[in-house]
Structures are given as C-alpha cells and as structure tokens.
Design a protein around this motif. Structure first.
Motif, PDB file in Angstrom:
ATOM      1  N   ALA A 214       8.276  11.942 -16.708  1.00 19.44           N
ATOM      2  CA  ALA A 214       9.206  10.812 -16.720  1.00 19.44           C
ATOM      3  C   ALA A 214       9.369  10.246 -15.315  1.00 19.44           C
ATOM      4  O   ALA A 214       9.424   9.032 -15.118  1.00 19.44           O
ATOM      5  N   GLY A 215       9.397  11.123 -14.336  1.00 17.54           N
ATOM      6  CA  GLY A 215       9.499  10.688 -12.943  1.00 17.54           C
ATOM      7  C   GLY A 215       8.288   9.873 -12.516  1.00 17.54           C
ATOM      8  O   GLY A 215       8.409   8.887 -11.788  1.00 17.54           O
TER       9      GLY A 215
ATOM     10  N   LEU B 185       8.823   1.433 -10.454  1.00 14.94           N
ATOM     11  CA  LEU B 185       9.444   1.005  -9.200  1.00 14.94           C
ATOM     12  C   LEU B 185       8.410   0.481  -8.207  1.00 14.94           C
ATOM     13  O   LEU B 185       8.648  -0.515  -7.517  1.00 14.94           O
ATOM     14  N   SER B 186       7.249   1.126  -8.155  1.00 12.89           N
ATOM     15  CA  SER B 186       6.217   0.641  -7.229  1.00 12.89           C
ATOM     16  C   SER B 186       5.666  -0.706  -7.681  1.00 12.89           C
ATOM     17  O   SER B 186       5.341  -1.559  -6.851  1.00 12.89           O
ATOM     18  N   THR B 187       5.583  -0.929  -8.982  1.00 12.27           N
ATOM     19  CA  THR B 187       5.128  -2.225  -9.489  1.00 12.27           C
ATOM     20  C   THR B 187       6.134  -3.320  -9.146  1.00 12.27           C
ATOM     21  O   THR B 187       5.748  -4.427  -8.737  1.00 12.27           O
TER      22      THR B 187
ATOM     23  N   VAL C 134       0.854  -1.201   0.000  1.00 15.25           N
ATOM     24  CA  VAL C 134       0.000   0.000   0.000  1.00 15.25           C
ATOM     25  C   VAL C 134       0.884   1.243   0.000  1.00 15.25           C
ATOM     26  O   VAL C 134       0.648   2.185  -0.769  1.00 15.25           O
ATOM     27  N   LEU C 135       1.920   1.237   0.837  1.00 13.69           N
ATOM     28  CA  LEU C 135       2.845   2.377   0.878  1.00 13.69           C
ATOM     29  C   LEU C 135       3.585   2.538  -0.453  1.00 13.69           C
ATOM     30  O   LEU C 135       3.781   3.658  -0.924  1.00 13.69           O
ATOM     31  N   ALA C 136       3.991   1.427  -1.060  1.00 14.57           N
ATOM     32  CA  ALA C 136       4.684   1.481  -2.355  1.00 14.57           C
ATOM     33  C   ALA C 136       3.760   2.033  -3.432  1.00 14.57           C
ATOM     34  O   ALA C 136       4.180   2.834  -4.276  1.00 14.57           O
ATOM     35  N   ASP C 137       2.512   1.610  -3.399  1.00 12.32           N
ATOM     36  CA  ASP C 137       1.532   2.097  -4.371  1.00 12.32           C
ATOM     37  C   ASP C 137       1.360   3.601  -4.281  1.00 12.32           C
ATOM     38  O   ASP C 137       1.374   4.311  -5.280  1.00 12.32           O
ATOM     39  N   ILE C 138       1.188   4.080  -3.077  1.00 11.47           N
ATOM     40  CA  ILE C 138       0.959   5.510  -2.876  1.00 11.47           C
ATOM     41  C   ILE C 138       2.226   6.302  -3.141  1.00 11.47           C
ATOM     42  O   ILE C 138       2.209   7.321  -3.827  1.00 11.47           O
ATOM     43  N   GLY C 139       3.326   5.806  -2.597  1.00  9.91           N
ATOM     44  CA  GLY C 139       4.555   6.577  -2.660  1.00  9.91           C
ATOM     45  C   GLY C 139       5.331   6.503  -3.947  1.00  9.91           C
ATOM     46  O   GLY C 139       6.037   7.457  -4.292  1.00  9.91           O
ATOM     47  N   GLY C 140       5.212   5.413  -4.690  1.00  8.97           N
ATOM     48  CA  GLY C 140       6.044   5.240  -5.878  1.00  8.97           C
ATOM     49  C   GLY C 140       5.916   6.347  -6.901  1.00  8.97           C
ATOM     50  O   GLY C 140       6.903   6.986  -7.270  1.00  8.97           O
ATOM     51  N   THR C 141       4.720   6.587  -7.361  1.00 12.78           N
ATOM     52  CA  THR C 141       4.519   7.610  -8.389  1.00 12.78           C
ATOM     53  C   THR C 141       4.794   9.000  -7.828  1.00 12.78           C
ATOM     54  O   THR C 141       5.397   9.836  -8.505  1.00 12.78           O
ATOM     55  N   LEU C 142       4.376   9.224  -6.588  1.00 15.09           N
ATOM     56  CA  LEU C 142       4.603  10.539  -5.985  1.00 15.09           C
ATOM     57  C   LEU C 142       6.094  10.822  -5.828  1.00 15.09           C
ATOM     58  O   LEU C 142       6.571  11.904  -6.193  1.00 15.09           O
TER      59      LEU C 142
END
Length: 176
Positions: free
Chosen positions: A138-139, A146-148, A71-79
C-alpha cells in the motif's frame, strides 16, 4: 522573398518541434513510458539552441532545476511510500523492481508491479507477516501516486517558466 520565406518556414519548424516536445512531455509526466519532464527540458534546450533569443538562460536553469526535482521524486516516491508504511529494504527493492517490470506494459501494470513487488519481496525475502507485506505494498502505491503528482506539478512549473519567458521575449522584440 524566397529566402525570407524559407527562413520563416525553418523558424516555424523549430517552434513546432519545441512545442510538440513540451506538450508530449506534459502528457508523459503522468503516463509511463514517456519521459515527461525530460521531453519538456529537451524542447526548451532545443529551442535555446536553435532560437537562442527566444528563451533566457535563467529560464533554462529553472527548467533544469525542476527536471532534477522530478528525477528525485521518481526515485524517492515509491521508496519513501514503502518505507513510511513500514516496508524495509526488501519492500523498497521489490517495489522498484516491480515498477521497472511493469513499466514496459501499461500504467496499471506499473502500479500493480510496484505494489506486488513490495508485497512479494517483503513476504519472501524480508520474512514479514502478510499484514506487514500488504502495508508495504500500500505504501508503494501511495508513494507512486505522490511522485506522479509531484512530477505533474514540476511539469506545469517548467511549462509556466517556458511560457512566461517566451511571452516576454516575443513582447520585447515586437513579434507579438
């Protein structure tokens, strides 16, 4: 006898449902629209509830902990990806909004939605240059990737904990 066979059939049904949820969760950890690790956690919790002796509480705890990480990776990855590439609050908001809009269509739409969301929000709302907006996009893409990868890693860890626990339980009860 008949009652024993019925009991065995119900137990096979419980195992089948749990394992199908876990396998669907593995697929869902990389395919949008399927709540990957949530399905894995649901399969483990269902099995703990219906077949309590086949899965330990420590394993359930580890599976839940890895679910929280996804859940943290999902939220934080793109941000974080958007931020690392120079995007601001508008780029992060645009990446999130674009991903939310795109997730209802397909994997490419999800990725492109987060990229274009970051670019458009940075350009129009953040008043950034085209180059800065493109970097934020791009980020967003890098963060999504990375989150995937993180979600897949957590899903594999969850399944490993599940498999080892079930294996040990079956081995110690003589059912293997």
């Amino acid at each position: 006898s008949g009652l024993l066979r019925c009991h065995d059939a119900v137990e096979i049904l419980y195992w089948s449902i749990a394992i199908l949820l876990i396998l669907a969760g593995l697929v869902g950890s990389v395919v949008p629209l399927l709540p990957g690790t949530t399905l894995i956690m649901s399969g483990a919790l269902l099995q703990k509830w219906l077949l309590p002796d086949t899965l330990g509480w420590a394993t359930v705890g580890w599976i839940v902990a890895f679910w929280v990480l996804t859940v943290l990776a999902d939220i934080g990855g793109t941000l974080l990806g958007t931020k690392w590439f120079g995007g601001g609050k508008w780029g992060m908001a645009g990446a999130t909004g674009g991903a939310l809009a795109g997730m209802f269509f397909s994997m490419p739409a999800l990725v492109l939605g987060s990229i274009f969301g970051a670019i458009v929000a940075e350009k129009w709302l953040g008043k950034r240059t085209t180059d800065e907006s493109l970097r934020a996009g791009a980020g967003a893409a890098v963060g999504f990737l990375l989150s995937t990868i993180a979600k897949l890693g957590c899903a594999l860890a969850m399944i490993a904990f599940y498999a080892v626990s079930v294996w040990n339980s079956l081995r110690t009860t003589g059912n293997l």
